[in-house]
Design a protein around this motif. Structure first.
Motif, PDB file in Angstrom:
ATOM      1  N   SER A 143      -0.653 -23.539 -58.981  1.00 49.38           N
ATOM      2  CA  SER A 143      -2.003 -24.069 -58.819  1.00 49.38           C
ATOM      3  C   SER A 143      -2.450 -23.906 -57.377  1.00 49.38           C
ATOM      4  O   SER A 143      -1.691 -23.458 -56.518  1.00 49.38           O
ATOM      5  CB  SER A 143      -2.045 -25.552 -59.220  1.00 49.38           C
ATOM      6  N   TYR A 146      -5.508 -28.882 -54.027  1.00 53.24           N
ATOM      7  CA  TYR A 146      -6.444 -29.561 -53.123  1.00 53.24           C
ATOM      8  C   TYR A 146      -6.590 -31.001 -53.592  1.00 53.24           C
ATOM      9  O   TYR A 146      -6.838 -31.254 -54.782  1.00 53.24           O
ATOM     10  CB  TYR A 146      -7.788 -28.847 -53.137  1.00 53.24           C
ATOM     11  N   ARG A 149      -9.105 -32.537 -56.218  1.00 56.83           N
ATOM     12  CA  ARG A 149      -9.093 -32.124 -57.624  1.00 56.83           C
ATOM     13  C   ARG A 149      -8.120 -32.944 -58.470  1.00 56.83           C
ATOM     14  O   ARG A 149      -8.039 -32.736 -59.679  1.00 56.83           O
ATOM     15  CB  ARG A 149      -8.804 -30.621 -57.729  1.00 56.83           C
ATOM     16  N   PRO A 203     -10.386 -26.982 -49.666  1.00 63.26           N
ATOM     17  CA  PRO A 203     -10.709 -26.780 -51.088  1.00 63.26           C
ATOM     18  C   PRO A 203     -10.243 -25.436 -51.629  1.00 63.26           C
ATOM     19  O   PRO A 203      -9.904 -25.317 -52.800  1.00 63.26           O
ATOM     20  CB  PRO A 203     -12.241 -26.889 -51.120  1.00 63.26           C
ATOM     21  N   ASP A 204     -10.222 -24.414 -50.763  1.00 63.46           N
ATOM     22  CA  ASP A 204      -9.831 -23.081 -51.217  1.00 63.46           C
ATOM     23  C   ASP A 204      -8.371 -22.773 -50.920  1.00 63.46           C
ATOM     24  O   ASP A 204      -7.933 -21.618 -51.079  1.00 63.46           O
ATOM     25  CB  ASP A 204     -10.734 -22.022 -50.591  1.00 63.46           C
ATOM     26  N   TYR A 205      -7.629 -23.785 -50.453  1.00 67.65           N
ATOM     27  CA  TYR A 205      -6.190 -23.660 -50.248  1.00 67.65           C
ATOM     28  C   TYR A 205      -5.904 -22.457 -49.346  1.00 67.65           C
ATOM     29  O   TYR A 205      -6.595 -22.274 -48.332  1.00 67.65           O
ATOM     30  CB  TYR A 205      -5.508 -23.554 -51.612  1.00 67.65           C
ATOM     31  N   ALA A 239      -7.231 -28.768 -63.211  1.00 65.24           N
ATOM     32  CA  ALA A 239      -8.302 -28.273 -62.345  1.00 65.24           C
ATOM     33  C   ALA A 239      -7.761 -27.390 -61.229  1.00 65.24           C
ATOM     34  O   ALA A 239      -8.384 -26.385 -60.861  1.00 65.24           O
ATOM     35  CB  ALA A 239      -9.089 -29.441 -61.752  1.00 65.24           C
ATOM     36  N   ASN A 240      -6.606 -27.752 -60.676  1.00 65.45           N
ATOM     37  CA  ASN A 240      -6.018 -26.944 -59.610  1.00 65.45           C
ATOM     38  C   ASN A 240      -5.454 -25.629 -60.140  1.00 65.45           C
ATOM     39  O   ASN A 240      -5.499 -24.601 -59.462  1.00 65.45           O
ATOM     40  CB  ASN A 240      -4.927 -27.737 -58.884  1.00 65.45           C
ATOM     41  N   HIS A 243      -8.401 -23.364 -60.648  1.00 66.75           N
ATOM     42  CA  HIS A 243      -8.948 -22.854 -59.389  1.00 66.75           C
ATOM     43  C   HIS A 243      -8.107 -21.695 -58.851  1.00 66.75           C
ATOM     44  O   HIS A 243      -8.658 -20.699 -58.356  1.00 66.75           O
ATOM     45  CB  HIS A 243      -9.031 -23.967 -58.352  1.00 66.75           C
ATOM     46  N   THR A 246      -8.978 -18.315 -60.360  1.00 62.60           N
ATOM     47  CA  THR A 246     -10.215 -17.654 -59.947  1.00 62.60           C
ATOM     48  C   THR A 246      -9.955 -16.635 -58.839  1.00 62.60           C
ATOM     49  O   THR A 246     -10.791 -15.754 -58.592  1.00 62.60           O
ATOM     50  CB  THR A 246     -11.270 -18.668 -59.454  1.00 62.60           C
ATOM     51  N   HIS A 247      -8.804 -16.742 -58.172  1.00 60.73           N
ATOM     52  CA  HIS A 247      -8.473 -15.810 -57.092  1.00 60.73           C
ATOM     53  C   HIS A 247      -7.659 -14.616 -57.595  1.00 60.73           C
ATOM     54  O   HIS A 247      -7.172 -13.821 -56.781  1.00 60.73           O
ATOM     55  CB  HIS A 247      -7.745 -16.554 -55.980  1.00 60.73           C
TER      56      HIS A 247
END
Length: 310
Positions: A143, A146, A149, A203-205, A239-240, A243, A246-247
């Motif tokens: 994950s 963040y 989340r 947020p974007d780690y 949620a993590n 996220h 998405t990368h």
């Protein structure tokens, strides 16, 4: 499990491109149909994955496990704990993939190389330039952690972990006491824990531009990617997990989120996937996905929410 197959293992001494030595174990199978690399979690050594590696060898996959630099047996003779966390991806994972590719020259022509990344092992794979050469990727509890989340009260706990606990116990020391704090099975370099906490506060780690990492490798990963997550995993909430994915914008993603309340095989949480009791369920389903045999194998019911993303 075939003990004769499982016992064909040997230590491998690998040298990363920057000269740092890392230790790995190769579990060799009879008539291997591929190689699977296991990239470990943040505070786990390769011995933690031994049961799963033996299972893979018994199913005719060579398996490579390894210790990240600064952990387990991967310690340089000078300054062993002066570690940048991103080097676990761009140097250590890279060295293991290259080793697997070199071995493939002496194996049958069709010998795919897959990578299974547990937690941070799945997060960092795109930092390894040779990750584009992998055939398939599996995430287990991976994950982008963040703190906002998480739901309350875990979000408050994770905020305290990233802003107070980790910075305090990482200050003025070489190693972060992960074991004593219940954050893993082995201590890790304090330089790693400090940088990890910084990532967790964004947020974007690790993908935040201010960290200055070369993220181009994530864009070119187009292979199939299976992401396992679990409803009782407090370390990797849904949620993590979403996220992070998405990368991997061009990967062919399959998500499997296990509702543990309907699974009837006990808790999974953040690391339970690797317990032998899941040999005939989670482990077997992963093998089926890696070999593309799911359409013909229905030995166990699926207790997952599954979505395909093109």
């Amino acid at each position: 499990m075939d003990k004769d197959i499982a016992d064909k293992r040997g230590a491998q001494h690998l040298l990363c491109e920057d000269g740092y030595p890392i230790e790995a174990t190769l579990y060799q199978a009879n008539a291997p149909r591929g190689t699977i690399i296991i990239a470990p979690a943040l505070a786990a050594t390769r011995s933690f994955y031994a049961d799963f590696a033996r299972f893979l060898a018994s199913r005719h996959f060579d398996c490579l496990t390894f210790d990240y630099r600064g952990t387990g047996d991967s310690l340089a003779k000078t300054e062993p704990y002066a570690i940048a966390i991103e080097d676990w991806g761009k140097q250590d994972i890279e060295a293991v993939i290259r080793f697997a590719k070199e071995r493939r020259r002496d194996l049958p022509e069709h010998h795919p190389i897959h990578l299974l990344g547990h937690s941070i092992g799945g997060q960092l794979v795109g930092l390894a330039p040779s990750s584009r050469d992998l055939n398939r990727i599996v995430h287990v509890a991976a994950s982008a952690p963040y703190w906002r989340r998480w739901s309350f009260p875990l979000n408050a706990r994770m905020l305290a972990v990233s802003r107070v606990l980790i910075p305090y116990f990482s200050a003025l020391r070489d190693q972060f006491p992960s074991r004593r704090l219940g954050l893993g099975g082995v201590d890790i370099p304090a330089s790693v824990s400090r940088e990890w906490a910084r990532w967790m506060r964004s947020p974007d780690y690790l993908f935040d531009p201010r960290f200055g990492l070369d993220l181009s490798g994530y864009q070119v990963l187009e292979q199939p990617l299976l992401s396992w997550s679990f409803s009782d995993d407090d370390m990797a909430p849904d949620a993590n997990v979403a996220h992070l994915l998405t990368h991997f914008p061009n990967a062919q993603i399959t998500r499997r989120h296990l509702d543990v309340s309907t699974f009837q095989q006990g808790a999974v949480r953040h690391a339970g996937f690797f317990k032998p009791r899941y040999e005939r369920t989670l482990w077997q389903e992963t093998i089926e996905w890696l070999t593309g045999a799911e359409v013909t194998t229905q030995a166990e019911p699926r207790h997952t929410r599954e979505a395909e993303t093109e």
